[in-house]
Structures are given as C-alpha cells and as structure tokens.
Design an enzyme around this catalytic site. Structure first.
Site, PDB file in Angstrom:
ATOM      1  N   CYS A   1      -1.292   6.366   8.840  1.00 53.95           N
ATOM      2  CA  CYS A   1      -1.640   5.091   8.211  1.00 53.95           C
ATOM      3  C   CYS A   1      -2.734   5.372   7.198  1.00 53.95           C
ATOM      4  O   CYS A   1      -2.698   6.390   6.507  1.00 53.95           O
ATOM      5  CB  CYS A   1      -2.064   4.069   9.259  1.00 53.95           C
ATOM      6  SG  CYS A   1      -3.478   4.596  10.255  1.00 53.95           S
TER       7      CYS A   1
ATOM      8  N   ARG B   1       0.845  -1.202   0.000  1.00 56.17           N
ATOM      9  CA  ARG B   1       0.000   0.000   0.000  1.00 56.17           C
ATOM     10  C   ARG B   1       0.876   1.247   0.000  1.00 56.17           C
ATOM     11  O   ARG B   1       0.581   2.232  -0.694  1.00 56.17           O
ATOM     12  CB  ARG B   1      -0.935   0.007   1.208  1.00 56.17           C
ATOM     13  CG  ARG B   1      -2.031  -1.042   1.149  1.00 56.17           C
ATOM     14  CD  ARG B   1      -2.955  -0.950   2.337  1.00 56.17           C
ATOM     15  NE  ARG B   1      -3.755   0.268   2.304  1.00 56.17           N
ATOM     16  CZ  ARG B   1      -4.469   0.731   3.340  1.00 56.17           C
ATOM     17  NH1 ARG B   1      -4.461   0.078   4.485  1.00 56.17           N
ATOM     18  NH2 ARG B   1      -5.169   1.838   3.231  1.00 56.17           N
TER      19      ARG B   1
END
Length: 269
Positions: free
Chosen positions: A228, A170
């Site tokens: 995040c 990611r």
C-alpha cells in the site's frame, strides 16, 4: 481458529485487549481511546508501538524485535495469553497490530470484527477507565509471517500477483496526497482495501473475499503479495486474504519505500 472474533464472543473471553485506534493525519488515537474504549483495553500506539520511525525503510517500517518486545510487554502482552486487537470500525490499524504480532511470533491474535462500533452496536459497555496492566512476558521472534523486499515485490508482480491496496486514483497516479511521487509498481493489480469490508466495517464473508481475490488473479497456488502506501492498509489486505484462505506476503515498506530509489520503475494509468 480464524483471525476474527465477533463482539458478542469477545465479551465472554479472557484475553489481552489492545485498542489500536488511529487515523492517518490524526487526531491522535489516544484521544479516541480516552473518550471511551472497551473495558480492560490498553491503548496501543501504531506510530510508536507498531512501527519504527519514518526513514529509508518507508513511513511505517517494522520496529526492531527488541523495541517491539518492550512495547508489547509494557502493554501486558504475554505469549501464553490470547490477544484481541481492535480499532474504531474498519480494522485498518487493528490489522497492522494483528500482522505485526503474528510476524513476531505471537501464536494467538484475533481482530474484533467491526471494531468498537460493533461492540457498541451489540449493547456492550464502554469505559474511560485506564486499566492497571501487569507487565507481559512476550518474546518477539521475527519471521512468523512472510515478507517481501522491493526486488521480491517487483518480481512477484510478473511471476505471481502483487495487489496494491490503495485507492484507485492513487494507484493510477492521478493524485498522491501523502508520498512525493505518484503511481504504482509496474505489474501490480489494484485491489482497494475498502472493498474488503461492508459499510458497517465488518469483513465480507470468506466466500465473498475468495471470489473477489480470485477475480483479480489471486488464486490458490499462485504466489500473492500486497503493498500500500506504507504497510498499514496492506496488512488489512493480508487479513482479508487470510480470511479467504489465500496465503500472501507483505511488502512492509510499500510505496513509501519503493520511491526512495529513483532507479525503480514507476507505472501510471
């Protein structure tokens, strides 16, 4: 007093106990709570109690002080009584509860290291009984933990160390299963939060974590921040950094907020 407590120690303490079992995409944590929890624990819903509704601030923005205070009082939290939070094992959602309570000024919050699994491994009892919890008196005062906005996060990526707590694929922008845009904040360093714990869900030792973060450039005296996808696993990173005695700030909106402004740069690779 450190931010963690072992299952055997928790069994001997009188605390307010919050069960924060939660998984991104479900099933709802309340189902796991009903299947069995630590005696005396009350269920704390991450989506409802620890975040405001998704919107311009990201997928899990901070709740208002008024809303958070009401939620914590409903769960029996008082300012004078220590709080212990836990989830199934890895402390990802429990860390969000720990950080949010600290941010809003609670003086004594710890995370059950290894969560419910550690409690069961220690041979301690679980129950399906829902306790009758008296209303708490907690007063929420924001500002107890440092935060970053988008501009500050971007600046820290060049003047200090900004840790991206997501999975490497990611971070690199190879895949993005949740948010509509893939990539990372330019200059951020990938530090997958899964590497903060052992396979059983227990946190690594302070020395191990300190070396891990030092290797990534997060050393004493260097400004450190973390983010995040939406501010949940980044809180776990903050907890690991605190265990390592490395103070850091949280970009609460994280990637889900960063990408709401198309003028903000995006890096891949």
């Amino acid at each position: 007093m450190g931010p963690l407590i072992a299952a055997e120690s928790l069994a001997d303490e009188r605390v307010t106990l919050l069960d924060v079992q939660w998984r991104l995409g479900g099933p709802p944590g309340i189902e796991a709570y009903r299947e069995g929890h630590i005696p005396g624990a009350v269920f704390c819903d991450l989506e409802r109690d620890l975040a405001a509704p998704p919107g311009p601030g990201g997928r899990h923005p901070l709740p208002s002080a008024e809303d958070f205070q009401a939620a914590m009082r409903r769960l029996g939290v008082s300012g004078s009584r220590p709080v212990v939070v836990y989830d199934e094992a890895e402390s990802l959602s429990a860390a969000r509860a720990w950080w949010t309570l600290r941010y809003f000024g609670h003086p004594s919050v710890r995370v059950l290291d290894g969560g419910l699994r550690a409690w069961i491994r220690a041979g301690l009892p679980v129950t399906k009984d829902v306790p009758d919890i008296p209303i708490g008196d907690f007063t929420a005062t924001p500002g107890g933990m440092p935060t970053l906005d988008a501009d500050q996060a971007a600046d820290l990526a060049t003047t200090g160390v900004l840790l991206d707590a997501r999975a490497p694929e990611r971070y690199r922008g190879e895949t993005e299963p949740i948010d509509p845009v893939a990539g990372h904040i330019p200059g951020a360093v990938n530090a997958p939060t899964t590497q903060n714990t052992e396979p059983a869900g227990l946190f690594h030792t302070p020395d191990f974590l300190r070396e891990r973060f030092n290797t990534l450039g997060a050393t004493p005296g260097i400004p450190i921040g973390t983010y995040c996808g939406s501010g949940v696993t980044a809180a776990h990173q903050l907890l690991a950094l605190e265990i390592a005695n490395l103070p850091a700030a949280l970009y609460v909106g994280s990637w889900s907020h960063w990408i709401t402004d198309p003028t903000r740069p995006i890096a891949t690779g």
